[in-house]
Design a protein around this motif. Sequence first.
Motif, PDB file in Angstrom:
ATOM      1  N   UNK A 128      20.577   9.202   6.309  1.00  0.00           N
ATOM      2  CA  UNK A 128      20.654   8.751   7.636  1.00  0.00           C
ATOM      3  C   UNK A 128      19.796   7.579   7.827  1.00  0.00           C
ATOM      4  N   UNK A 129      18.965   6.915   6.987  1.00  0.00           N
ATOM      5  CA  UNK A 129      18.358   5.683   6.842  1.00  0.00           C
ATOM      6  C   UNK A 129      16.837   6.022   6.093  1.00  0.00           C
ATOM      7  N   UNK A 130      16.594   4.726   5.721  1.00  0.00           N
ATOM      8  CA  UNK A 130      15.426   4.992   4.784  1.00  0.00           C
ATOM      9  C   UNK A 130      14.151   5.236   5.659  1.00  0.00           C
ATOM     10  N   UNK A 131      14.100   4.972   6.767  1.00  0.00           N
ATOM     11  CA  UNK A 131      12.712   5.161   7.726  1.00  0.00           C
ATOM     12  C   UNK A 131      12.883   6.547   8.408  1.00  0.00           C
ATOM     13  N   UNK A 132      14.165   7.076   8.556  1.00  0.00           N
ATOM     14  CA  UNK A 132      14.265   8.239   9.610  1.00  0.00           C
ATOM     15  C   UNK A 132      13.976   9.331   8.390  1.00  0.00           C
ATOM     16  N   UNK A 133      13.523  10.480   9.103  1.00  0.00           N
ATOM     17  CA  UNK A 133      13.335  11.723   8.500  1.00  0.00           C
ATOM     18  C   UNK A 133      14.795  12.507   8.661  1.00  0.00           C
ATOM     19  N   UNK A 134      14.883  13.320   7.584  1.00  0.00           N
ATOM     20  CA  UNK A 134      16.055  14.267   7.597  1.00  0.00           C
ATOM     21  C   UNK A 134      16.103  15.204   8.859  1.00  0.00           C
ATOM     22  N   UNK A 135      17.052  15.175   9.638  1.00  0.00           N
ATOM     23  CA  UNK A 135      17.182  16.144  10.971  1.00  0.00           C
ATOM     24  C   UNK A 135      17.503  17.697  10.505  1.00  0.00           C
ATOM     25  N   UNK A 136      17.784  17.870   9.055  1.00  0.00           N
ATOM     26  CA  UNK A 136      18.341  18.958   8.818  1.00  0.00           C
ATOM     27  C   UNK A 136      16.981  20.059   8.497  1.00  0.00           C
ATOM     28  N   UNK A 137      15.934  19.617   8.861  1.00  0.00           N
ATOM     29  CA  UNK A 137      14.791  20.565   8.699  1.00  0.00           C
ATOM     30  C   UNK A 137      14.620  21.031   7.146  1.00  0.00           C
ATOM     31  N   UNK A 138      13.747  21.675   6.580  1.00  0.00           N
ATOM     32  CA  UNK A 138      13.465  21.764   5.095  1.00  0.00           C
ATOM     33  C   UNK A 138      14.558  22.657   4.419  1.00  0.00           C
ATOM     34  N   UNK A 139      15.308  23.417   5.286  1.00  0.00           N
ATOM     35  CA  UNK A 139      16.528  24.116   4.285  1.00  0.00           C
ATOM     36  C   UNK A 139      17.613  23.487   3.996  1.00  0.00           C
ATOM     37  N   UNK A 140      17.776  21.932   4.181  1.00  0.00           N
ATOM     38  CA  UNK A 140      18.805  21.274   3.700  1.00  0.00           C
ATOM     39  C   UNK A 140      18.952  21.305   2.248  1.00  0.00           C
ATOM     40  N   UNK A 141      20.404  21.692   2.073  1.00  0.00           N
ATOM     41  CA  UNK A 141      20.638  21.907   0.442  1.00  0.00           C
ATOM     42  C   UNK A 141      20.437  20.654  -0.270  1.00  0.00           C
ATOM     43  N   UNK A 142      20.719  19.586   0.517  1.00  0.00           N
ATOM     44  CA  UNK A 142      20.897  18.198  -0.249  1.00  0.00           C
ATOM     45  C   UNK A 142      19.552  17.316  -0.105  1.00  0.00           C
ATOM     46  N   UNK A 143      18.212  17.948   0.263  1.00  0.00           N
ATOM     47  CA  UNK A 143      17.114  17.481   0.475  1.00  0.00           C
ATOM     48  C   UNK A 143      16.688  16.772  -0.732  1.00  0.00           C
ATOM     49  N   UNK A 144      16.475  17.314  -1.850  1.00  0.00           N
ATOM     50  CA  UNK A 144      16.082  16.688  -3.183  1.00  0.00           C
ATOM     51  C   UNK A 144      16.799  15.479  -3.458  1.00  0.00           C
ATOM     52  N   UNK A 145      18.060  15.541  -3.353  1.00  0.00           N
ATOM     53  CA  UNK A 145      19.010  14.469  -3.845  1.00  0.00           C
ATOM     54  C   UNK A 145      18.736  13.270  -2.647  1.00  0.00           C
TER      55      UNK A 145
END
Length: 160
Positions: A128-145
């Motif tokens: 969603x952007x290099x400076x934005x944080x993921x809106x999907x909280x820590x349980x996002x399955x794609x977080x590490x990728x």
Amino acid sequence: MNMSAEFPPRPNGRDCHDDSPDPCGAYGPEGKRSRHEWIAVAAYFKAEKRGFTPGRELEDWLEAELEYAKSRVENFLQILEEDGAPTMRGLQALAQSIGVERPERFPAKTDLIQAIQCACQTIPCFRIGTEETCRQVPDCKWRSECKKLIAEWKRHEKHQ
């Protein structure tokens, strides 16, 4: 008690507790379940669990479709932990297997991952952007990728 009088037959008409290698008839000729077969069997068992009450067939099917998609993504990501970065071909195969239409039309991995996220009814937050944080909280399955990709962008930005 005659179960066949009370309940519709199992997906292949056989008892799922018999000793055959494929008692429910859910596997194809190579021993792999097709998407449709997996969903049909899961929807059947959902209906069975609620006593085959009419009117919820579509809900059973849609819930089974979503479970299928989420399980395929989870398996894919577990394999990625061992194998490394996802390939475009691997992502296209995953997308096609969970029902994303024409996955080859997506030009970039990030677009394809977002389509996969949509198919799993999650926020398409990947990249969603290099400076934005993921809106999907820590349980996002794609977080590490996603973190790997952001780190790659930041390295690239430093060299420009």
